[in-house]
Write a protein that holds these residues in place. Sequence first.
Motif, mmCIF file in Angstrom:
data_model
loop_
_atom_site.group_PDB
_atom_site.id
_atom_site.type_symbol
_atom_site.label_atom_id
_atom_site.label_comp_id
_atom_site.label_asym_id
_atom_site.label_seq_id
_atom_site.Cartn_x
_atom_site.Cartn_y
_atom_site.Cartn_z
ATOM 1 N N ASP A 1 0.892 -1.042 0.119
ATOM 2 C CA ASP A 1 -0.278 0.442 -0.170
ATOM 3 C C ASP A 1 0.284 1.265 -0.012
ATOM 4 N N VAL A 2 1.344 1.664 0.503
ATOM 5 C CA VAL A 2 2.557 2.271 0.753
ATOM 6 C C VAL A 2 3.514 2.545 0.182
ATOM 7 N N PHE A 3 4.539 1.859 0.283
ATOM 8 C CA PHE A 3 5.226 1.618 -0.978
ATOM 9 C C PHE A 3 4.550 2.407 -2.800
ATOM 10 N N LEU A 4 3.398 1.304 -2.777
ATOM 11 C CA LEU A 4 2.325 2.731 -4.679
ATOM 12 C C LEU A 4 2.206 3.879 -4.133
ATOM 13 N N ARG A 5 1.956 4.203 -2.438
ATOM 14 C CA ARG A 5 1.906 6.191 -2.465
ATOM 15 C C ARG A 5 3.721 6.407 -2.912
ATOM 16 N N ASP A 6 4.442 6.013 -1.757
ATOM 17 C CA ASP A 6 5.950 6.428 -1.948
ATOM 18 C C ASP A 6 6.216 6.508 -2.453
ATOM 19 N N GLY A 7 6.676 4.688 -3.845
ATOM 20 C CA GLY A 7 7.796 4.966 -3.951
ATOM 21 C C GLY A 7 8.970 4.095 -3.478
ATOM 22 N N GLU A 8 9.911 3.349 -4.390
ATOM 23 C CA GLU A 8 10.846 2.447 -3.737
ATOM 24 C C GLU A 8 11.650 3.096 -3.113
ATOM 25 N N GLU A 9 11.725 4.161 -2.343
ATOM 26 C CA GLU A 9 12.298 4.814 -1.038
ATOM 27 C C GLU A 9 11.791 4.304 -0.231
ATOM 28 N N PHE A 10 10.512 3.706 0.001
ATOM 29 C CA PHE A 10 9.599 2.446 1.000
ATOM 30 C C PHE A 10 10.799 1.525 1.424
ATOM 31 N N LEU A 11 11.091 1.184 0.229
ATOM 32 C CA LEU A 11 11.012 -0.431 -0.268
ATOM 33 C C LEU A 11 12.012 -0.481 1.087
ATOM 34 N N PHE A 12 13.110 0.281 0.834
ATOM 35 C CA PHE A 12 14.351 0.265 1.586
ATOM 36 C C PHE A 12 14.078 0.951 3.366
ATOM 37 N N ARG A 13 13.091 1.323 3.649
ATOM 38 C CA ARG A 13 12.076 2.182 4.543
ATOM 39 C C ARG A 13 11.725 1.258 5.336
ATOM 40 N N ALA A 14 11.072 0.208 4.749
ATOM 41 C CA ALA A 14 10.351 -1.162 5.289
ATOM 42 C C ALA A 14 11.161 -1.909 5.458
ATOM 43 N N ALA A 15 12.403 -2.410 4.884
ATOM 44 C CA ALA A 15 13.341 -3.342 5.069
ATOM 45 C C ALA A 15 14.028 -2.916 6.504
ATOM 46 N N LEU A 16 14.865 -0.952 7.312
ATOM 47 C CA LEU A 16 15.137 -1.662 7.967
ATOM 48 C C LEU A 16 14.122 -1.117 8.779
ATOM 49 N N GLY A 17 12.717 -1.129 8.619
ATOM 50 C CA GLY A 17 11.887 -0.615 9.074
ATOM 51 C C GLY A 17 11.720 -3.069 10.596
ATOM 52 N N VAL A 18 11.929 -3.346 9.005
ATOM 53 C CA VAL A 18 11.936 -4.635 9.803
ATOM 54 C C VAL A 18 12.946 -4.846 10.722
ATOM 55 N N LEU A 19 14.499 -4.367 10.228
ATOM 56 C CA LEU A 19 15.532 -4.992 11.245
ATOM 57 C C LEU A 19 15.058 -3.827 12.448
ATOM 58 N N HIS A 20 14.816 -3.238 12.476
ATOM 59 C CA HIS A 20 14.704 -2.512 13.954
ATOM 60 C C HIS A 20 13.758 -3.539 14.764
ATOM 61 N N LEU A 21 13.033 -3.517 14.151
ATOM 62 C CA LEU A 21 11.991 -4.610 14.626
ATOM 63 C C LEU A 21 12.352 -6.169 15.652
ATOM 64 N N HIS A 22 13.140 -6.466 14.863
ATOM 65 C CA HIS A 22 13.641 -7.300 15.231
ATOM 66 C C HIS A 22 14.995 -7.293 15.623
ATOM 67 N N GLN A 23 15.492 -6.485 15.138
ATOM 68 C CA GLN A 23 16.477 -5.323 16.276
ATOM 69 C C GLN A 23 17.739 -6.936 16.983
ATOM 70 N N GLU A 24 17.312 -6.267 18.450
ATOM 71 C CA GLU A 24 17.688 -7.408 19.729
ATOM 72 C C GLU A 24 18.212 -9.029 19.042
#
Length: 408
Positions: A327-350
């Motif tokens: 949903d948000v990738f189609l709103r924000d473009g390719e930048e969101f793919l990399f932001r989402a990837a970092l969000g995954v890492l942030h969520l599971h960092q520990e």
Amino acid sequence: METSRMPESPPSIISTGSNSKHYEDIVASSSALILHSRPSNLPAKPPDEDQKHRQEYQQMVEAARKKEVKEAKLRKKQLQRQLKMEGQLANAAYVWNNEILPKWDTMRSSRKACDLWWQGIPPSVRGKVWKLAIGNDLNVTNQLYNICLTRAQERLRATDSVDVVEVAAAAAARTGDGADKEASMELIQLDIARTFPHLCIFQCGGPYYDMLHCLLGAYVCYRPDVGYVQGMSFIAAVLILNLEAADAFICFANLLNRPCHMAFFCLNQTLMNAYYAAYNDFFRENLPRLHTHFVESSLSADLYLLDWLYTVFAKAMPLDVACRVWDVFLRDGEEFLFRAALGVLHLHQETLLKLDFIHGAQFLTKLPDDLAADLLFRSIESIHMTVGKQRFGEVLAHHVDKCWHKPR
């Protein structure tokens, strides 16, 4: 597609209705063990032992009662949560259908639309929104789709009676040097079996097998210079679940024509390296401890990020969560793919900080089945896409320029 379903409650010791007999049996059996007198051929229980057993029995009954009360409260809370979510989806769908979609050009960038977009597009309108968000810059028509489809069906029929593994191996050999990319069509059948296997709808005999097979084959005929690349089937499958066949094809062709996906599906190593380098800059900026751990563990971005980009997270995440990312990738473009990837890492960092190379790669290849969309999006919100004063586009442009001018 994104269905709400109450988790099954664990079986209760005490319950009402049809389970009351189960409770009576447990109490009766416990009573037989604890409260009943000993057989006449054995000494009677001492008074203190008899009192102890009665207390233990009462404690069991009280524990069972408390458990049932707790489970009843949990069921009520889950029902309330479900009803609230269904109400929110219904309200959001009404706003999309009556306020945003009829005035798409003026409303798509409004605060109301952006807020609703971030919360997740209701499944009932998702296809309509995706179609408009992706657009059709390539001017692909239904007629062109039908032409490509007819050509693909002829080619696919020619391979029906041939062993798919042998054909796929031969096709891979022929396409390895970039010679006949249309020959990669034979790879499709092998790859479809791996597409959402738990759904059992895209595999041979499933209701969407032919549609997925034909869409991918038509794309190979439309873009023989690109051909079929493993991972495309997941993108096509997600679109098919939300759109009619012709619209799914048009969206698929336009989506893959965007710079990021075209670079990766065409294996443009120079541009791929630029994207990896930009991603690592934001990784280091947002999650320095984890970035250092990944470097020390030799867990490079291409080992997990490539798969995430190829499938827009559809392979690694639960499907309903992946659709929120779409949903948000189609709103924000390719930048969101990399932001989402970092969000995954942030969520599971520990968790990731404790894993070595092998276990870290395995974890990122298939994320937990209980991944919660709300938690993920809170993590994504915490990621800032600036390095110094440079935003994503500027950082990427810097690395593209750097890669192109690198001495060979």
